[in-house]
Design a protein around this motif. Structure first.
Motif, short mmCIF file in Angstrom:
data_model
loop_
_atom_site.label_atom_id
_atom_site.label_comp_id
_atom_site.label_asym_id
_atom_site.label_seq_id
_atom_site.Cartn_x
_atom_site.Cartn_y
_atom_site.Cartn_z
N LEU A 17 -16.31 -18.34 32.77
CA LEU A 17 -15.27 -19.23 32.26
C LEU A 17 -14.25 -19.56 33.34
CD1 LEU A 17 -14.49 -20.54 29.49
CD2 LEU A 17 -12.85 -18.66 29.22
N ARG A 18 -13.96 -18.59 34.21
CA ARG A 18 -12.96 -18.80 35.26
C ARG A 18 -13.38 -19.84 36.29
NH1 ARG A 18 -12.17 -13.07 34.85
NH2 ARG A 18 -13.62 -12.71 36.58
N SER A 19 -14.67 -20.17 36.34
CA SER A 19 -15.12 -21.12 37.36
C SER A 19 -14.63 -22.53 37.10
CB SER A 19 -16.66 -21.11 37.45
OG SER A 19 -17.22 -21.56 36.23
N ASN A 20 -14.38 -22.88 35.84
CA ASN A 20 -13.93 -24.23 35.51
C ASN A 20 -12.71 -24.28 34.61
OD1 ASN A 20 -15.79 -26.04 36.85
ND2 ASN A 20 -17.37 -25.28 35.46
N TYR A 21 -12.27 -23.13 34.14
CA TYR A 21 -11.20 -23.11 33.15
C TYR A 21 -10.14 -22.06 33.52
CZ TYR A 21 -14.65 -25.48 30.17
OH TYR A 21 -15.58 -26.35 29.66
N LYS A 22 -8.96 -22.28 32.98
CA LYS A 22 -7.91 -21.28 33.05
C LYS A 22 -7.73 -20.70 31.65
CE LYS A 22 -2.98 -20.60 33.99
NZ LYS A 22 -1.70 -21.25 34.36
N LEU A 23 -7.95 -19.40 31.53
CA LEU A 23 -7.83 -18.74 30.23
C LEU A 23 -6.36 -18.65 29.83
CD1 LEU A 23 -9.42 -17.27 27.97
CD2 LEU A 23 -9.02 -15.14 29.23
N LEU A 24 -6.02 -19.20 28.66
CA LEU A 24 -4.65 -19.16 28.18
C LEU A 24 -4.37 -17.92 27.34
CD1 LEU A 24 -4.11 -22.89 27.10
CD2 LEU A 24 -3.44 -21.79 29.24
N TRP A 53 -22.97 -22.71 28.99
CA TRP A 53 -22.75 -23.94 28.25
C TRP A 53 -21.37 -24.57 28.49
CZ3 TRP A 53 -24.63 -28.09 26.58
CH2 TRP A 53 -24.04 -28.84 25.56
N PRO A 54 -20.27 -23.81 28.54
CA PRO A 54 -18.97 -24.46 28.79
C PRO A 54 -18.90 -25.23 30.10
CG PRO A 54 -18.62 -22.29 27.85
CD PRO A 54 -20.09 -22.40 28.15
N ASP A 55 -19.74 -24.86 31.09
CA ASP A 55 -19.77 -25.64 32.33
C ASP A 55 -20.24 -27.06 32.05
OD1 ASP A 55 -18.85 -23.58 33.87
OD2 ASP A 55 -20.81 -22.99 34.64
N TYR A 56 -21.24 -27.20 31.19
CA TYR A 56 -21.72 -28.54 30.84
C TYR A 56 -20.66 -29.30 30.04
CZ TYR A 56 -26.36 -27.05 32.35
OH TYR A 56 -27.42 -26.60 33.10
N MET A 57 -20.01 -28.60 29.10
CA MET A 57 -19.00 -29.25 28.28
C MET A 57 -17.81 -29.72 29.13
SD MET A 57 -18.95 -26.89 24.83
CE MET A 57 -18.26 -28.13 23.77
N SER A 58 -17.54 -29.01 30.21
CA SER A 58 -16.37 -29.35 31.04
C SER A 58 -16.50 -30.74 31.65
CB SER A 58 -16.17 -28.31 32.14
OG SER A 58 -17.19 -28.40 33.12
N ALA A 59 -17.74 -31.21 31.84
CA ALA A 59 -17.93 -32.53 32.43
C ALA A 59 -17.41 -33.63 31.51
CB ALA A 59 -19.42 -32.77 32.71
N TYR A 60 -17.34 -33.35 30.22
CA TYR A 60 -16.91 -34.35 29.24
C TYR A 60 -15.46 -34.14 28.82
CZ TYR A 60 -21.93 -34.85 29.18
OH TYR A 60 -23.23 -35.04 29.58
#
Length: 416
Positions: free
Chosen positions: A366-373, A314-321
């Motif tokens: 998560l690492r595919s589109n985000y950087k974990l802080l 789901w976060p992959d879809y959210m990343s588009a927005y």
């Protein structure tokens, strides 16, 4: 008089009388192996019960009865001691009355606040200022309102159309798309039936995650930001933390069930703040939201809920927005082991992903589109109780709550 007769005379359980005898508060004579309640013992019992009505503790009652037995309260010093005991208890009862009166006042005040007619209800709709955040999910074009019922701030009813033919409508202040729920394994939970019976220990884990997530959002700052929380039928974090929605905050709330959105909307409207919230009922993965317009996404169990019915992330879809550098914050549930629980889950939800409740899967995707802080393991529960929402959780399996914050990487390729 036998013990049973004494118990009946004073309406006291026989077990209580035996307790008083065992601890020396009553000392009845014994005849032929049975206790006999003579006049003196009956008098002691009457005194004992009267002193209990005065809220004296048993150790003080024992002292009073002992004074009576020793001297019959004839010496002045014994009567003075008894008078001091009574005066001290009188002061204690006065303090207790004050405490109880204050507690009653607080209770009555709370009851009045819970009264349906006592709150200032601000009826809201789709905020006019948030129309700029809408876009056709087919062509990306503008959605225009027609036949609208509105005031200077909100649209309550309207038809929403795009030139390409896409259409939706606003009803009861909620934007309804044509993407409706098609799963047979889910239903709207408008009274929070799914999680009503969660054990206190599990709810304490939730509270720990609330604190962490609240601090994360406070640190990020929400004033002037566009936020998005999804899958609120599973759990709606911000509805119970509206203090995080500062002046200028705009919140998008999405779920596949309009009934759930309406129930939450009515609750939030009763708070009287007139918040800027755009409710969208959409069961798909492409809601009518403009790409890269969101500053912060909130995912409390949303990724888990998505994987009850889908096999992707789901976060992959959210990343588009989400804007480049935008914040993704949430809480993910995972099992440490949990083979028995996952078997239960797949049996109850045949559409579910086998990767659900997997910390390895979550971190990898998560690492595919985000950087974990940062992340925080809030702890685990081995028993979620007999509730519907987590009924698949096998007692003994460790269910962890992982709170996290991440930023969208600029290299992200949006999912169309």
């Amino acid at each position: 008089m036998k013990i049973g007769q004494a118990a009946k005379k004073f309406a006291v359980p026989v077990t209580s009388i035996y307790y008083y005898i065992k601890h020396g508060l009553l000392v009845p004579p014994v005849s032929r192996g049975q206790y006999v309640f003579d006049e003196k013992t009956l008098s002691d019992l009457e005194w004992l019960l009267t002193l209990k009505q005065m809220e004296f503790p048993l150790e003080v009652i024992h002292r009073v009865l002992s004074l009576r037995r020793i001297s019959g309260l004839m010496p002045q010093e014994d009567r003075d001691e008894l008078r001091k005991m009574f005066a001290k208890q009188d002061r204690a009862l006065e303090e207790k009355i004050e405490t109880l009166t204050h507690a009653q006042q607080l209770l009555r005040s709370s009851l009045s606040l819970l009264g349906a007619g006592d709150c200032e209800i601000v009826d809201t709709g789709v905020p006019l200022k948030m129309l700029r955040l809408l876009a056709c999910p087919v062509c990306g074009g503008e959605l225009r309102a027609q036949n609208a019922s509105m005031d200077s701030r909100y649209i309550f009813e309207a038809e929403m159309n795009c030139r390409c033919g896409y259409s939706a409508r606003i009803q009861n202040g909620i934007l309804l798309t044509q993407n409706r729920n098609t799963s047979f394994y889910d239903k709207p939970d408008t009274i929070r039936e799914l999680y009503r019976d969660l054990p206190s220990a599990t709810l304490s884990l939730f509270e720990r995650s609330y604190h962490w997530l609240g601090e994360c959002l406070t640190k990020a700052g929400t004033s002037g930001k566009v936020m998005w929380e999804s899958y609120v039928n599973a759990w709606f974090f911000l509805h119970n933390h509206t203090e995080l929605l500062l002046d200028g905050t705009e919140l998008i709330v999405t779920d596949k069930f309009p009934e759930t959105l309406l129930a939450y909307k009515e609750v939030i409207d009763r708070c009287g703040r007139g918040l800027d919230i755009l409710y969208i009922a959409d069961a798909g993965t492409a809601p009518p939201i403009k790409k890269k317009c969101v500053d912060i996404t909130v995912d409390f169990f949303a990724t888990n809920e998505h994987n009850f019915y889908h096999d992707d992330f789901w976060p992959d879809y959210m990343s588009a927005y989400l804007k480049d550098g935008g914040l993704a914050a949430g809480v993910y549930f995972y099992f440490d082991g949990g083979e028995r629980s996952m078997k239960n889950l797949l049996r109850s939800y045949p559409e579910a992903s086998r990767n659900n409740f997997s910390s390895r899967f979550f971190r990898k995707e998560l690492r595919s589109n985000y950087k974990l802080l940062s992340q925080f393991d809030c702890g685990f529960s081995t028993d979620s109780g007999a509730n519907l929402g987590l009924g698949f959780h096998e007692k003994g399996d460790k269910l962890h709550l992982l709170a996290y914050e991440a930023v969208k990487e600029k290299r992200n390729l949006s999912i169309s």
